[in-house]
Enzyme design. Structure first.
Site, PDB file in Angstrom:
ATOM      1  N   HIS A  68       0.831  -1.200   0.000  1.00  0.00           N
ATOM      2  CA  HIS A  68       0.000   0.000   0.000  1.00  0.00           C
ATOM      3  C   HIS A  68       0.871   1.258   0.000  1.00  0.00           C
ATOM      4  CE1 HIS A  68      -2.876  -3.027   1.480  1.00  0.00           C
ATOM      5  NE2 HIS A  68      -3.790  -2.251   0.937  1.00  0.00           N
ATOM      6  N   ASP A  85      -4.833  -5.802  -8.262  1.00  0.00           N
ATOM      7  CA  ASP A  85      -5.067  -5.194  -6.965  1.00  0.00           C
ATOM      8  C   ASP A  85      -5.286  -3.696  -7.215  1.00  0.00           C
ATOM      9  OD1 ASP A  85      -5.360  -4.870  -4.245  1.00  0.00           O
ATOM     10  OD2 ASP A  85      -3.452  -5.806  -3.715  1.00  0.00           O
TER      11      ASP A  85
END
Length: 596
Positions: A246, A319
């Site tokens: 992230h 993702d």
């Protein structure tokens, strides 16, 4: 025969082979007769822009399709989710509780219908595949009254593939009642790194065979039992990293042999079980692609390994493209193009929707990406929507949500399953099980809801409880307050959450200090890791230690049952707990677990 039709027939053969009697799409029109014809008819007449729109999975801020939110205007240039759907005609949609669009299951069912009404009444009139990340455990987008389970590592500790399948079936049926036909689960990563900041208990285990067995079981639960789409993630395997994708771009330095031994087996098991969708990882794996590109943008990995080597014929979804890892090397426009060139069929959560949508359109018009390549992904998307019922039956009845979601039977089943997962790692002082005598118990440590849930469960068993929630980085004042309260109670139960996490210095120091200061009181202290089980390595002097692998109320009720001896602890460690600073030296080995 055209290349598209040859591809369509090959793809259809794979997809239809996994359809189980009893979960076919409901009420398809009588003509065209075959799934292939139905899917290809849905594609007919689509403009290039509409085809590309089907490759995007978007979201909207706010709890209703027709409610304006300034954040939508900032991101998309239009104010409401309905306008987002009308503008982009996306093929998919995702719900996020952290973005103001999840209130409760009935609201979601209504929201789904509102979105599908827009999708089916404008432009190409194709319903969207609505998805969410309901992994269970620590990643849950829809809380109670939806049924909650302990999560993947809790399943790994309990070792029951039957229970894992049952949990996925219940979760899938509840999602379906809300209009959600795709779950971005199960996590198929093998967590072989105790310092992994992003996977941890989201993984079933550090053992590839156990992860493979659990992954296959949950694929069957979602797809065969519930009739929704499962999504194995994060290919080619995110289990051995110290970096969080992230916020940064991780590198997995497994050799090809290590990848084949550790990371590949769960994805192979998922494919064998008929998995419909696989999500990519924003990680660099030099042994699979030495270019330095993340897997999401790597043709050698997505096309060469996943498609050709492993034989996966289903949908590949990236993702989230808003994550830092995938944006580190290229600009947003280039990321979208390269993901498609690599082999991705759908682009999840683009951070610059206009830029990325137009970049893909321009890439096709310039000849960089062929329209036949777009058609390949489009056909996969349509066939999957056909299989899971989205294409011809996208709407749900909000009035029926209460009879499916969080039913007494499902809640009882969830409790029974989670009860088997609690692991007693240490009981050196012989404190457990607690007797039924009246006592004062302090519940402190992580989680406002979690500490109160445990206190409620203990109170129902006759304890007089005090709660002193301190969070993941307790202040010195909070620690001192907890110590004072511990001295006034008979027993202290302190809950820790990733107390090992060296990526956050204060968290590491403060949670460990809390536990050590409580132990120094000389009072009875029971330490419980409610997330990763690795915390004990940092305060091994604690004489009593348990792991629950999750912090929801269902896990705290199971913990209370074990503390009071109503059930014997049955969980076995699904990972090694290494000595602090010595990752190759087990402090407590895989399979360890005490009972009575």
């Amino acid at each position: 025969m055209s290349a598209l039709r040859r591809f369509a027939i090959a793809t259809l053969a794979t997809i239809t082979a996994t359809v189980t009697p009893g979960v076919a799409v409901s009420a398809p029109p009588p003509e065209p007769a075959t799934p292939l014809q139905q899917a290809m008819k849905a594609m007919q007449g689509m403009s290039l822009e509409e085809k590309i729109g089907q490759m995007f999975v978007l979201f909207g801020y706010g709890p209703g399709a027709n409610l304006p939110d300034a954040r939508n205007t900032t991101l998309y240039g239009v104010a409401t989710p309905a306008e987002v759907v009308a503008k982009y005609k996306p093929g998919g949609w995702i719900y996020f509780n952290a973005r103001g669009n999840v209130e409760n299951p009935t609201q979601l069912a209504t929201y789904s219908n509102q979105l599908q009404q827009v999708a089916t009444s404008t432009g190409l009139r194709v319903p969207m595949m609505i998805a969410t990340d309901q992994e269970q455990g620590v990643v849950v987008r829809i809380g109670p009254p939806a049924t909650q389970f302990g999560g993947n590592m809790a399943h790994g500790a309990a070792r029951s593939t039957a229970d894992a399948r049952t949990a996925a079936g219940i979760t899938g049926r509840e999602l379906k009642a809300m209009g959600i036909r795709q779950d971005y689960a199960p996590v198929a990563d093998v967590n072989v790194n105790a310092l992994n900041p992003v996977i941890g208990v989201r993984s079933y285990s550090s053992d590839p065979q156990l992860v493979s067995d659990m992954t296959a079981a949950q694929v069957q639960g979602y797809q065969r039992d519930a009739g929704i789409t499962a999504t194995a993630k994060h290919f080619p395997g995110h289990g051995d990293t110290r970096d969080d994708s992230h916020t940064s771009l991780p590198t997995i330095n497994h050799t090809l042999q290590e990848w084949n031994t550790i990371d590949a087996p769960p994805f192979k098991a998922a494919i064998k079980a008929g998995i419909d969708s696989i999500m990519t990882a924003h990680i660099v794996v030099p042994s699979l692609d030495p270019s330095g590109d993340p897997a999401t943008l790597s043709k050698p990995i997505l096309t060469g390994v996943l498609r050709q080597q492993l034989g996966f014929k289903g949908l590949i979804i990236t993702d989230a493209l808003e994550m830092a890892a995938v944006r580190a090397k290229y600009g947003d426009a280039e990321v979208a193009i390269r993901a498609i060139e690599a082999g991705a069929d759908q682009l999840l959560l683009p951070p610059a929707p206009d830029v990325q949508f137009n970049a893909v359109v321009d890439a096709v018009k310039s000849g960089r990406i062929s329209e036949s390549r777009i058609n390949e992904s489009l056909l996969r998307i349509m066939l999957l929507k056909l299989k899971n019922g989205t294409l011809f039956n996208p709407f749900v009845d909000p009035a029926k949500v209460a009879t499916t979601v969080g039913t007494p039977a499902s809640l009882a089943t969830a409790q029974r399953i989670v009860d088997k997962s609690v692991t007693l790692v240490k009981n050196n002082a012989g404190v457990l099980p607690l007797s039924n005598e009246a006592r004062k118990i302090l519940v402190t440590g992580f989680g406002v809801t979690t500490t109160q849930s445990l206190a409620n469960s203990l109170t129902s068993r006759g304890a007089t409880t005090t709660v002193a929630q301190t969070g993941t980085a307790p202040s010195d004042a909070a620690i001192a307050d907890a110590v004072t309260k511990a001295q006034a109670n008979d027993v202290t139960v302190v809950l820790t959450s990733k107390a090992w996490d060296t990526t956050v210095t204060d968290k590491l120091a403060k949670q460990q200090k809390l536990v050590k200061d409580l132990l120094a009181t000389g009072k009875t202290v029971i330490v419980v890791a409610v997330r990763d089980p690795y915390d004990i390595a940092y305060f091994d002097q604690a004489p009593t230690y348990l792991a629950t692998y999750g912090f929801a109320a269902v896990s705290m009720e199971s913990l209370a049952k074990v503390l009071y001896g109503q059930i014997a602890p049955a969980g076995k460690l699904p990972v090694d707990i290494p000595v602090a600073g010595q990752p190759q030296t087990p402090l407590y080995p895989f399979g360890h677990g005490l009972s009575w």
